[in-house]
Design a protein around this motif. Structure first.
Motif, PDB file in Angstrom:
ATOM      1  N   GLU A   1       3.742  76.942 -12.421  1.00 34.74           N
ATOM      2  CA  GLU A   1       3.293  76.353 -11.166  1.00 34.74           C
ATOM      3  C   GLU A   1       3.998  75.014 -10.942  1.00 34.74           C
ATOM      4  O   GLU A   1       4.632  74.458 -11.844  1.00 34.74           O
ATOM      5  CB  GLU A   1       1.771  76.138 -11.192  1.00 34.74           C
ATOM      6  CG  GLU A   1       0.963  77.340 -11.634  1.00 34.74           C
ATOM      7  CD  GLU A   1       0.844  78.399 -10.555  1.00 34.74           C
ATOM      8  OE1 GLU A   1       1.108  78.091  -9.383  1.00 34.74           O
ATOM      9  OE2 GLU A   1       0.460  79.530 -10.885  1.00 34.74           O
ATOM     10  N   VAL A   2       3.879  74.492  -9.730  1.00 38.43           N
ATOM     11  CA  VAL A   2       4.409  73.166  -9.435  1.00 38.43           C
ATOM     12  C   VAL A   2       3.578  72.120 -10.167  1.00 38.43           C
ATOM     13  O   VAL A   2       2.336  72.143 -10.117  1.00 38.43           O
ATOM     14  CB  VAL A   2       4.383  72.900  -7.918  1.00 38.43           C
ATOM     15  CG1 VAL A   2       4.840  71.481  -7.613  1.00 38.43           C
ATOM     16  CG2 VAL A   2       5.275  73.899  -7.194  1.00 38.43           C
ATOM     17  N   ASN A   3       4.236  71.218 -10.881  1.00 39.98           N
ATOM     18  CA  ASN A   3       3.537  70.205 -11.677  1.00 39.98           C
ATOM     19  C   ASN A   3       2.672  69.308 -10.800  1.00 39.98           C
ATOM     20  O   ASN A   3       2.970  69.077  -9.624  1.00 39.98           O
ATOM     21  CB  ASN A   3       4.526  69.357 -12.465  1.00 39.98           C
ATOM     22  CG  ASN A   3       5.222  70.149 -13.554  1.00 39.98           C
ATOM     23  OD1 ASN A   3       4.743  71.198 -13.972  1.00 39.98           O
ATOM     24  ND2 ASN A   3       6.360  69.650 -14.015  1.00 39.98           N
TER      25      ASN A   3
ATOM     26  N   TYR B   1       4.329  61.541  -1.914  1.00 42.98           N
ATOM     27  CA  TYR B   1       4.837  62.644  -1.114  1.00 42.98           C
ATOM     28  C   TYR B   1       5.828  62.039  -0.112  1.00 42.98           C
ATOM     29  O   TYR B   1       5.412  61.368   0.833  1.00 42.98           O
ATOM     30  CB  TYR B   1       3.700  63.346  -0.367  1.00 42.98           C
ATOM     31  CG  TYR B   1       2.711  64.033  -1.268  1.00 42.98           C
ATOM     32  CD1 TYR B   1       2.760  65.403  -1.482  1.00 42.98           C
ATOM     33  CD2 TYR B   1       1.712  63.312  -1.918  1.00 42.98           C
ATOM     34  CE1 TYR B   1       1.847  66.037  -2.304  1.00 42.98           C
ATOM     35  CE2 TYR B   1       0.800  63.940  -2.748  1.00 42.98           C
ATOM     36  CZ  TYR B   1       0.869  65.301  -2.939  1.00 42.98           C
ATOM     37  OH  TYR B   1      -0.035  65.932  -3.759  1.00 42.98           O
ATOM     38  N   PRO B   2       7.147  62.214  -0.294  1.00 42.19           N
ATOM     39  CA  PRO B   2       8.115  61.609   0.635  1.00 42.19           C
ATOM     40  C   PRO B   2       8.101  62.313   1.989  1.00 42.19           C
ATOM     41  O   PRO B   2       8.148  63.546   2.063  1.00 42.19           O
ATOM     42  CB  PRO B   2       9.458  61.793  -0.083  1.00 42.19           C
ATOM     43  CG  PRO B   2       9.247  62.973  -0.984  1.00 42.19           C
ATOM     44  CD  PRO B   2       7.812  62.947  -1.402  1.00 42.19           C
TER      45      PRO B   2
ATOM     46  N   LEU C   1       3.624  75.054  -1.645  1.00 45.07           N
ATOM     47  CA  LEU C   1       3.605  73.897  -2.528  1.00 45.07           C
ATOM     48  C   LEU C   1       5.033  73.449  -2.764  1.00 45.07           C
ATOM     49  O   LEU C   1       5.919  74.273  -3.008  1.00 45.07           O
ATOM     50  CB  LEU C   1       2.948  74.239  -3.871  1.00 45.07           C
ATOM     51  CG  LEU C   1       1.533  74.818  -3.826  1.00 45.07           C
ATOM     52  CD1 LEU C   1       1.140  75.318  -5.206  1.00 45.07           C
ATOM     53  CD2 LEU C   1       0.542  73.777  -3.338  1.00 45.07           C
ATOM     54  N   GLN C   2       5.256  72.131  -2.696  1.00 47.55           N
ATOM     55  CA  GLN C   2       6.561  71.596  -3.050  1.00 47.55           C
ATOM     56  C   GLN C   2       6.383  70.590  -4.168  1.00 47.55           C
ATOM     57  O   GLN C   2       5.376  69.898  -4.264  1.00 47.55           O
ATOM     58  CB  GLN C   2       7.267  70.963  -1.846  1.00 47.55           C
ATOM     59  CG  GLN C   2       6.697  69.632  -1.384  1.00 47.55           C
ATOM     60  CD  GLN C   2       7.645  68.917  -0.429  1.00 47.55           C
ATOM     61  OE1 GLN C   2       8.858  69.055  -0.514  1.00 47.55           O
ATOM     62  NE2 GLN C   2       7.072  68.147   0.502  1.00 47.55           N
ATOM     63  N   GLY C   3       7.362  70.526  -5.043  1.00 42.00           N
ATOM     64  CA  GLY C   3       7.288  69.612  -6.176  1.00 42.00           C
ATOM     65  C   GLY C   3       8.228  70.061  -7.274  1.00 42.00           C
ATOM     66  O   GLY C   3       9.176  70.814  -7.054  1.00 42.00           O
ATOM     67  N   GLY C   4       7.940  69.613  -8.491  1.00 47.57           N
ATOM     68  CA  GLY C   4       8.798  69.956  -9.620  1.00 47.57           C
ATOM     69  C   GLY C   4      10.161  69.300  -9.531  1.00 47.57           C
ATOM     70  O   GLY C   4      11.155  69.890  -9.962  1.00 47.57           O
ATOM     71  N   ARG C   5      10.227  68.076  -8.983  1.00 46.75           N
ATOM     72  CA  ARG C   5      11.516  67.386  -8.880  1.00 46.75           C
ATOM     73  C   ARG C   5      12.097  67.186 -10.275  1.00 46.75           C
ATOM     74  O   ARG C   5      11.423  66.713 -11.188  1.00 46.75           O
ATOM     75  CB  ARG C   5      11.326  66.052  -8.173  1.00 46.75           C
ATOM     76  CG  ARG C   5      12.604  65.203  -8.090  1.00 46.75           C
ATOM     77  CD  ARG C   5      12.309  63.854  -7.479  1.00 46.75           C
ATOM     78  NE  ARG C   5      13.414  62.935  -7.616  1.00 46.75           N
ATOM     79  CZ  ARG C   5      14.168  62.480  -6.628  1.00 46.75           C
ATOM     80  NH1 ARG C   5      13.933  62.895  -5.399  1.00 46.75           N
ATOM     81  NH2 ARG C   5      15.133  61.625  -6.840  1.00 46.75           N
ATOM     82  N   ARG C   6      13.380  67.523 -10.417  1.00 44.76           N
ATOM     83  CA  ARG C   6      14.062  67.403 -11.700  1.00 44.76           C
ATOM     84  C   ARG C   6      15.466  66.869 -11.477  1.00 44.76           C
ATOM     85  O   ARG C   6      16.169  67.313 -10.571  1.00 44.76           O
ATOM     86  CB  ARG C   6      14.123  68.762 -12.398  1.00 44.76           C
ATOM     87  CG  ARG C   6      14.721  68.709 -13.788  1.00 44.76           C
ATOM     88  CD  ARG C   6      14.681  70.073 -14.452  1.00 44.76           C
ATOM     89  NE  ARG C   6      15.504  71.040 -13.725  1.00 44.76           N
ATOM     90  CZ  ARG C   6      15.757  72.269 -14.157  1.00 44.76           C
ATOM     91  NH1 ARG C   6      15.217  72.682 -15.279  1.00 44.76           N
ATOM     92  NH2 ARG C   6      16.518  73.085 -13.454  1.00 44.76           N
TER      93      ARG C   6
ATOM     94  N   ARG D   1      11.536  72.168  -5.844  1.00 39.11           N
ATOM     95  CA  ARG D   1      11.061  73.524  -5.584  1.00 39.11           C
ATOM     96  C   ARG D   1      10.142  73.558  -4.369  1.00 39.11           C
ATOM     97  O   ARG D   1       9.446  72.593  -4.057  1.00 39.11           O
ATOM     98  CB  ARG D   1      10.298  74.067  -6.793  1.00 39.11           C
ATOM     99  CG  ARG D   1      11.122  74.248  -8.040  1.00 39.11           C
ATOM    100  CD  ARG D   1      10.227  74.561  -9.224  1.00 39.11           C
ATOM    101  NE  ARG D   1       9.455  75.775  -9.028  1.00 39.11           N
ATOM    102  CZ  ARG D   1       8.382  76.099  -9.747  1.00 39.11           C
ATOM    103  NH1 ARG D   1       7.961  75.288 -10.695  1.00 39.11           N
ATOM    104  NH2 ARG D   1       7.738  77.229  -9.517  1.00 39.11           N
ATOM    105  N   LEU D   2      10.147  74.708  -3.700  1.00 35.93           N
ATOM    106  CA  LEU D   2       9.184  75.013  -2.652  1.00 35.93           C
ATOM    107  C   LEU D   2       8.699  76.437  -2.895  1.00 35.93           C
ATOM    108  O   LEU D   2       9.501  77.369  -2.932  1.00 35.93           O
ATOM    109  CB  LEU D   2       9.804  74.898  -1.255  1.00 35.93           C
ATOM    110  CG  LEU D   2       8.874  75.299  -0.098  1.00 35.93           C
ATOM    111  CD1 LEU D   2       7.713  74.315   0.024  1.00 35.93           C
ATOM    112  CD2 LEU D   2       9.634  75.376   1.220  1.00 35.93           C
TER     113      LEU D   2
END
Length: 440
Positions: A37-39, A142-143, A339-344, A357-358
């Motif tokens: 899942e998105v962190n 959240y940008p 859901l968006q997130g998991g920036r790496r 990720r989205l």
């Protein structure tokens, strides 16, 4: 031969249909693994709810979750603690894990497992709880990219699991303590029914906004907050004023002359210093490609990833985000379903790669021709790519399946008839050598 054809048909039909069975999923210790899942990033002292939407969607699609299904949420690989129950500070409620409230020690990976006599499926999610004094605003935020002149109406993101009290959601800018009055201007923005309102965005509106509410859980109030960073692009409209003669000196390229230095001839000479500032390169979006169309079946999940190339020294200050029909994911109709997130950030030979990720948990008819934008921007510039979502035509898919099945059936029948009515060859004549002599 017949058995080989039948096995080929049985393997081909699921892949053409587009609904993968459990077999394509990776396995570990006898369990099928669902994509993580998105962190989730949160601050200690607040109520936190962990959900597993992608995990639940896999169970729903494959219809392997009867009413008697047992779900178990554990921390890490299950050896760091036993099962959580419906009481205490950390509770498992249905398929969710509730922290009332969360502590910094709760940070880690959590596993949701479904197991019965036939299947075993596991999913994971990462939780990072920051101490209030060490919270990283850039990671928690959240940008939201907006343009000058845009009308902004923004909801507090990721609050669908909470029931708020009678007190409305309060918005604060740059850690301000006094919230604006509902429907009235407070400083540079407004709020109305829990939404942040800016009728015409200006450069001065850029900054950090925090929305806070009191969630009511078991007749007890808990703090919940979210942070939004507003990145404003563009130039404010020019305001006409009385003309005034001014002189502008660019301190980057020139400096004032040093009158204390004189040449041998007695004449005053001027010296200039040129300061060379490294030029920052704008970000470049490597994937997805612009104008790409992503197709998915109705009811299925869709996972997208935006990869951006930027200089490593500017990676932390490069904003990458997804937009849905020119709105933030949290303000769009996909809120709660995407859901968006998991920036790496990873290093590369030509710079650094930023991935975001989205995940669209469930595709519906409403998503037909939805426009998604991946936006990347820093001080040097901005780039965006536009993609569209479409639903795969299940009718044509099943026609292909039917055609493949019919072809396989005809092949099997042909082989059977050939074997059954195979013409018999002529009986071979026995030949033998005879000894020849001169008297014969």
């Amino acid at each position: 031969m017949v058995r080989s054809v039948l096995m080929f048909a049985a393997l081909l039909v699921p892949s053409v249909c587009g609904r993968p069975l459990l077999s394509p999923l990776p396995m570990k210790d006898g369990c099928y693994l669902v994509s993580p899942e998105v962190n989730v990033l949160r601050v200690e002292g607040e109520a936190v709810i962990l959900s597993f939407p992608m995990f639940e969607r896999v169970l729903e699609v494959h219809n392997i979750a009867p009413p008697t299904a047992k779900y178990l949420v554990t921390r890490g690989n299950g050896t760091q603690g036993g099962a959580y129950h419906g009481e205490g500070r950390v509770q498992q409620r249905d398929h969710q894990l509730w922290f009332l409230p969360a502590q910094a020690a709760d940070s880690g990976e959590y596993i949701c497992t479904y197991r019965n006599e036939t299947y075993c499926v596991t999913g994971s999610i990462g939780l990072r709880v920051y101490e209030s004094s060490s919270a990283d605003v850039e990671k928690l935020s959240y940008p939201i990219p907006v343009s000058v002149g845009e009308h902004l109406r923004l909801s507090c993101p990721s609050l669908s699991d909470f029931n708020s009290t009678d007190r409305p959601i309060e918005w604060h800018k740059d850690s301000g303590l006094t919230p604006p009055q509902s429907g009235r201007v407070q400083g540079s923005f407004q709020q109305d029914r829990g939404r942040l309102l800016i009728p015409a965005v200006r450069r001065s509106h850029a900054g950090v906004y925090t929305c806070r509410l009191r969630a009511l859980i078991d007749d007890q109030q808990y703090k919940v907050s979210r942070t939004v960073v507003l990145n404003v692009e563009g130039v404010d409209p020019v305001t006409t004023v009385d003309p005034v003669t001014t002189t502008t000196i660019d301190p980057v390229t020139t400096s004032e002359p040093d009158l204390s230095e004189t040449s041998d001839s007695g004449l005053t000479s001027s010296s200039f210093i040129t300061v060379h500032t490294p030029r920052i390169q704008p970000p470049v979006i490597l994937s997805p490609r612009n104008r790409t169309i992503f197709e998915s079946l109705h009811g299925s999940a869709l996972e997208l990833s935006c990869t951006v190339l930027t200089e490593c020294q500017t990676a932390e200050h490069t904003v990458v985000t997804w937009l849905v029909n020119n709105q933030s994911v949290e303000s769009s109709y996909l809120d709660g379903r995407a859901l968006q997130g998991g920036r790496r950030v990873t290093g590369a030979s030509e710079g650094c790669h930023i991935e975001l990720r989205l995940v669209v948990v469930t595709m519906t008819d409403e998503d037909m021709n939805t426009e998604l934008r991946c936006v990347a921007q820093n001080r040097a510039g901005r780039q965006e790519v536009v993609i569209r979502l479409q639903l795969e035509d299940s009718t044509s898919t099943w026609l292909v399946v039917a055609a493949v099945t019919a072809s396989c059936f005809l092949a099997v029948v042909s082989v059977f008839l050939y074997v059954l009515f195979k013409p018999k060859g002529r009986k071979k004549t026995d030949y033998f050598l005879t000894r020849q002599n001169s008297s014969f």
